[in-house]
Design a protein around this motif. Structure first.
Motif, PDB file in Angstrom:
ATOM      1  N   ILE B 244       0.848  -1.206   0.000  1.00 12.81           N
ATOM      2  CA  ILE B 244       0.000   0.000   0.000  1.00 12.81           C
ATOM      3  C   ILE B 244       0.877   1.248   0.000  1.00 12.81           C
ATOM      4  O   ILE B 244       0.685   2.166  -0.806  1.00 12.81           O
ATOM      5  N   MET B 248       0.436   3.366  -3.503  1.00  7.43           N
ATOM      6  CA  MET B 248      -0.697   4.291  -3.506  1.00  7.43           C
ATOM      7  C   MET B 248      -0.332   5.616  -4.169  1.00  7.43           C
ATOM      8  O   MET B 248      -1.180   6.250  -4.800  1.00  7.43           O
ATOM      9  N   TYR B 258      -6.120   1.300  -7.454  1.00  6.36           N
ATOM     10  CA  TYR B 258      -6.482   2.078  -6.259  1.00  6.36           C
ATOM     11  C   TYR B 258      -7.431   1.266  -5.376  1.00  6.36           C
ATOM     12  O   TYR B 258      -7.208   1.110  -4.179  1.00  6.36           O
ATOM     13  N   LEU B 261      -5.693  -1.629  -3.622  1.00  4.10           N
ATOM     14  CA  LEU B 261      -4.917  -1.266  -2.440  1.00  4.10           C
ATOM     15  C   LEU B 261      -5.832  -1.078  -1.221  1.00  4.10           C
ATOM     16  O   LEU B 261      -5.484  -1.437  -0.109  1.00  4.10           O
ATOM     17  N   PHE B 262      -7.021  -0.523  -1.454  1.00  2.00           N
ATOM     18  CA  PHE B 262      -7.990  -0.425  -0.355  1.00  2.00           C
ATOM     19  C   PHE B 262      -8.459  -1.806   0.079  1.00  2.00           C
ATOM     20  O   PHE B 262      -8.695  -2.048   1.263  1.00  2.00           O
ATOM     21  N   GLY B 265      -6.207  -3.006   2.363  1.00  3.97           N
ATOM     22  CA  GLY B 265      -6.480  -2.321   3.630  1.00  3.97           C
ATOM     23  C   GLY B 265      -7.560  -3.036   4.435  1.00  3.97           C
ATOM     24  O   GLY B 265      -7.452  -3.179   5.654  1.00  3.97           O
TER      25      GLY B 265
ATOM     26  N   ILE C 114      -0.721   2.399   8.296  1.00  4.50           N
ATOM     27  CA  ILE C 114      -0.948   2.609   6.861  1.00  4.50           C
ATOM     28  C   ILE C 114      -2.442   2.582   6.540  1.00  4.50           C
ATOM     29  O   ILE C 114      -2.912   3.259   5.626  1.00  4.50           O
ATOM     30  N   VAL C 115      -3.209   1.822   7.344  1.00 10.85           N
ATOM     31  CA  VAL C 115      -4.658   1.789   7.137  1.00 10.85           C
ATOM     32  C   VAL C 115      -5.256   3.152   7.505  1.00 10.85           C
ATOM     33  O   VAL C 115      -6.185   3.632   6.850  1.00 10.85           O
ATOM     34  N   LEU C 118      -4.841   5.167   4.470  1.00 14.97           N
ATOM     35  CA  LEU C 118      -5.885   4.901   3.478  1.00 14.97           C
ATOM     36  C   LEU C 118      -7.181   5.598   3.857  1.00 14.97           C
ATOM     37  O   LEU C 118      -7.841   6.234   3.025  1.00 14.97           O
ATOM     38  N   LEU C 121      -6.979   9.276   3.328  1.00 16.60           N
ATOM     39  CA  LEU C 121      -7.030   9.544   1.889  1.00 16.60           C
ATOM     40  C   LEU C 121      -8.475   9.509   1.400  1.00 16.60           C
ATOM     41  O   LEU C 121      -8.940  10.413   0.710  1.00 16.60           O
ATOM     42  N   PHE C 211      -0.101   9.799   2.049  1.00 15.63           N
ATOM     43  CA  PHE C 211      -1.035  10.246   0.999  1.00 15.63           C
ATOM     44  C   PHE C 211      -1.959  11.343   1.483  1.00 15.63           C
ATOM     45  O   PHE C 211      -2.857  11.756   0.771  1.00 15.63           O
TER      46      PHE C 211
END
Lengths: 250, 293, 282
Positions: B244, B248, B258, B261-262, B265, C114-115, C118, C121, C211
């Motif tokens: 990620i 990203m 995209y 990558l989520f 997550g 990192i989550v 996300l 973002l 990000f």
């Protein structure tokens, strides 16, 4: 004609399902000192903490029955106002970590008194009433923890007086004090008689004999008997009362 | 007037109180919102078990098995290193070391916890990687092993402090009982204290694993970043988190890449959720058990 | 008997060795950072912008960016975290809702950084349209820091004796008056310590800002909360992996500044803790 300040009818109290107080009927007369004696776990403290609803803070507390203050159920009085009218002094001296003055001013400030001159007036009159003024008048700004144990407890009485109650409850107030400090507190109680109704829970039988007008004897959640102090101590009606006050158990 | 202010403040307090639930829900919702879009075109099975992660080739392939295995390999290596060392140091700090030394050691471990992962990653590149390269005679020191060592080190504060707490919560009477029967301190430790603290140790291991699986920057920098099925610990690998972080930046918002990558997550979120629930279970058991006596 | 004594000696030696293996690298790492980083430190390094494709010059924009991010994080996380802790410790009943909140906090503290990146973002940068900005980055870091602040505040609140609350209630104070009058004032040192530690951790985080805010290179300082910013942790990442041939001096200098900053925050936190512990009268 005697006025009843507090009337309690059919009071039952449970903590975590334990039946701490059973069918209590009791009247506290206006401006008397009512002594409450009995061994540990007899329900004395439970009774006291019901009257100003401090038990409500306990998670697993349940009660049934009636408690009236001046003829009005305590559950119909705003709880903050109720606690303002019924002050309590705890077993250990519990000053807040503030100065002597701020301890006294804490209550009045909570109830909206802001002006310092007014607060100082209240502090002086409450400290005088609690027989502490002469000892602390020059160190109002020092930490309350610097006072001796007995002084701290009288400070707590003054703090209670400062919000202007009509009833004062004492929960074994001298249990952590030396005999001289105890005597001073008892003197203070006697001088407060003029203006306040007082309930003194104590595990010290002699203390009740010294200061109470009437005395009630509690045992295992029940009130065994209540009478004029002189009568209860000289001619108790119940054998268990006699055993307790003569020191056979407890 | 006073009543209104108080009413407002108490409402704010309540809202903040339930805020944590709202945030967890929001995180999960937004991960799902983006991540689930991937499964319009890729099926879940080939996502989870596909062996090829080629997100920008034509057509792209989104199999995260190499990444999952990469994470697992690095984590496993870290656990193998960290657990014995962690238990041993916690025992030393809590039971053996004299008080002054144990205070120093504890502040050392606190210092370690304070060093950001980016810094450890940087130091790892500069020191650990060349070292491993020489020792094992590798083309590059940036390998799964480097990641495991680094992560073991990073999980240490979590593991040591929780084990130490649970050792300290073992009632004094257990210790005294054992010593009174003539056992040595060491016998007391491994016959009485370790078993009594076992739930706490399990909780520490779980939370350590959680820390390791979620760690991003250090592994990104030090594991060599090759999204291939790992066959050896001396090989470069690529973890879920590093993927990620690394990709990203290039993924176009709203593209399959995209979304993929989520979706990774989501996998990470679910893993950490489970690990934390299990750790919490052990933690509560530890508390209960040692409270009874 | 002799045998078990011997065994004990051997066992303790092994435990000591393990502890050394854990602790020695910490000292080593700090020594490496200090030795390599100190020569880089100068007024110019701290207060000028990067030059020569970041191979020279200073780190001022990254320093300023990290400062803004800490302030932004603090603005969101501190009030929210303290209020949440007050709710849990002073208001909440022991029921399912409370248990759910506690589990949520545990989970928030376990979500990989990192989550959070996300999430930031998707919610702040894209959905709310803040773009990659100080605002989005601070909010992301704030939510990540919340569990630390909540947990520390709760501990500080529950360390205040129950009797203080009873006294306050018995004088007719309301719950909020009690919290404000006797609980918070006595919990402040603990809250402060925990909060500073939480912020210092946020200051070192890279993944959540990747990000949401971090800029590779910005020659000028951000002027609004909607601007991107450079940040020290990300700058270290850039210097060590994205730009070839950066001198060791510049790299370690940057690392030293970040680590130094975090250690100073930690020292302040533990100073506050020990200062008030000594002063404590109850």
């Amino acid at each position: 004609m005697v006025n009843n300040k507090i009337e309690i009818g059919g009071l039952n109290v449970f903590y975590d399902g334990v039946h701490a107080l059973k069918d209590l009927d009791l009247k506290v007369r206006e401006k008397e000192i009512l002594g409450v004696i009995g061994p540990a776990n007899s329900g004395k403290t439970s009774f006291l903490r019901c009257v100003n609803r401090l038990n409500d803070l306990h998670d697993n507390f349940k009660m049934a029955g009636k408690i009236m203050l001046d003829g009005k159920s305590i559950h119909e009085i705003d709880i903050h106002l109720l606690r303002k009218r019924i002050g309590i002094v705890f077993a250990l001296p519990l000053p807040l970590p503030l100065s002597v003055f701020d301890n006294i001013a804490y209550g009045p400030r909570t109830h909206g008194v802001k002006e310092r001159t007014k607060l100082l007036e209240i502090a002086e009159s409450s400290l005088r009433a609690a027989a502490l003024w002469d000892e602390v008048k020059d160190r109002l700004e020092t930490s309350a923890f610097k006072l001796s144990g007995g002084q701290q407890q009288r400070l707590c009485i003054a703090r209670t007086l400062a919000v202007g109650p009509d009833v004062i409850l004492y929960d074994e107030p001298c249990s952590a004090l030396d005999p001289i400090s105890t005597l001073k507190i008892e003197e203070a109680m006697r001088s407060l008689k003029e203006n306040y109704t007082q309930v003194l829970v104590t595990n010290n039988v002699k203390q009740a004999a010294r200061v109470a007008d009437r005395t009630a004897f509690f045992l295992m959640g029940e009130m065994i008997e209540i009478d004029e102090t002189s009568r209860l101590f000289t001619a108790p009606a119940d054998k268990r009362t006699e055993d307790y006050i003569t020191g056979r158990f407890g | 007037m006073k009543r209104t202010t108080e009413w407002i403040i108490e409402k704010l307090i309540f809202i903040s109180g339930i805020g944590s639930i709202v945030f967890v829900a929001l995180i999960f919702f937004f991960l799902l919102k983006e991540g689930l879009s991937l499964f319009a075109s890729v099926n879940v099975f080939s996502f989870l078990f596909g062996v090829n992660w080629y997100p920008i080739s034509e057509p792209p392939q989104f199999g995260i098995l190499p990444l999952i295995l990469g994470s697992l390999l690095v984590t496993l290596g870290a656990v193998v290193i960290a657990v014995p060392l962690g238990i041993a140091s916690a025992l030393y700090v809590a039971e053996v070391a004299p008080k002054w030394l144990s205070e120093i050691l504890k502040s050392g471990i606190e210092l370690l916890a304070a060093i950001p992962s980016i810094v450890l990653g940087f130091i790892g590149i500069a020191t650990l990687a060349p070292f491993l390269k020489n020792v094992f005679n590798l083309p590059s020191g940036l390998t799964a092993l480097a990641g495991s060592i680094m992560l073991a080190f990073m999980a240490m504060p979590t593991i040591v402090s929780i084990i130490e707490d649970s050792i300290n919560s073992v009632p004094r009477s257990y210790r005294e009982g054992s010593l009174a029967l003539g056992a040595t301190r060491w016998q007391t430790i491994y016959r009485v204290i370790l078993p009594a603290a076992s739930s706490g140790i399990l909780a520490a291991i779980m939370l350590g694993i959680g820390r390791v699986i979620g760690e991003t920057m250090a592994v990104l920098m030090i594991t060599g970043n090759a999204a291939i099925l790992p066959t050896s610990i001396l090989q470069p690998v690529r973890t879920l988190t590093a993927t990620i972080a690394a990709e990203m930046g290039e993924a176009v918002s709203g593209s399959e890449h995209y979304f993929a990558l989520f979706a990774i997550g989501i996998v990470l979120f679910v893993i950490s959720f489970i690990i934390n629930l299990v750790a919490d279970f052990f933690m509560n058991r530890n508390k209960k058990r040692n409270k009874k006596k | 008997m002799i045998d078990s004594k011997l065994k004990e000696k051997a066992a303790f030696a092994i435990l000591l060795a393990a502890t050394i293996i854990v602790i020695a690298p910490v000292a080593l790492i700090l020594a490496i950072i200090l030795i390599n980083g100190l020569p880089a430190l100068s007024f110019e390094f701290l207060f000028s912008i990067p030059r020569d494709g970041m191979r020279g010059g200073g780190i001022f924009p990254a320093l300023v960016g990290t400062f803004y991010l800490i302030v932004g994080t603090a603005l969101f996380a501190i009030p929210f975290g303290i209020l949440a802790a007050i709710y849990l410790n002073e208001y909440a009943q022991r029921n399912r809702l409370t248990r759910a909140i506690e589990l949520a906090i545990i989970n928030l503290s376990g979500v990989p950084s990192i989550v959070y990146g996300l999430f930031g973002l998707s919610l702040f940068v894209e959905f709310l349209g803040f773009g990659a900005s100080i605002l989005a980055g601070s909010l992301t870091l704030a939510i990540m820091t919340l569990p630390v602040i909540i947990t520390a505040t709760r501990e500080a609140l529950s360390a205040v004796p129950r009797s203080f609350r009873e006294v306050s209630f018995s004088l007719g104070a309301s719950r909020w008056q009690t919290v404000r009058g006797v609980v918070l004032p006595n919990a402040i040192p603990g809250i402060l310590t925990g909060t500073i530690l939480g912020l210092s951790r946020a200051a070192g985080e890279t993944a959540p800002i990747l990000f949401t805010v971090a800029a590779f290179y910005l020659p000028k300082l951000p002027t609004s909360v909607y601007d991107q910013a450079m940040a020290l942790p990300y700058h270290i990442y850039v210097l060590s992996t994205q730009v070839p041939n950066v001198s060791v001096k510049v790299q370690y200098g940057t690392v030293l500044v970040l680590v130094g900053m975090i250690f100073i925050l930690n020292i302040v936190a533990s100073y506050i803790r020990s200062y008030f512990r000594k002063k404590k009268t109850w």
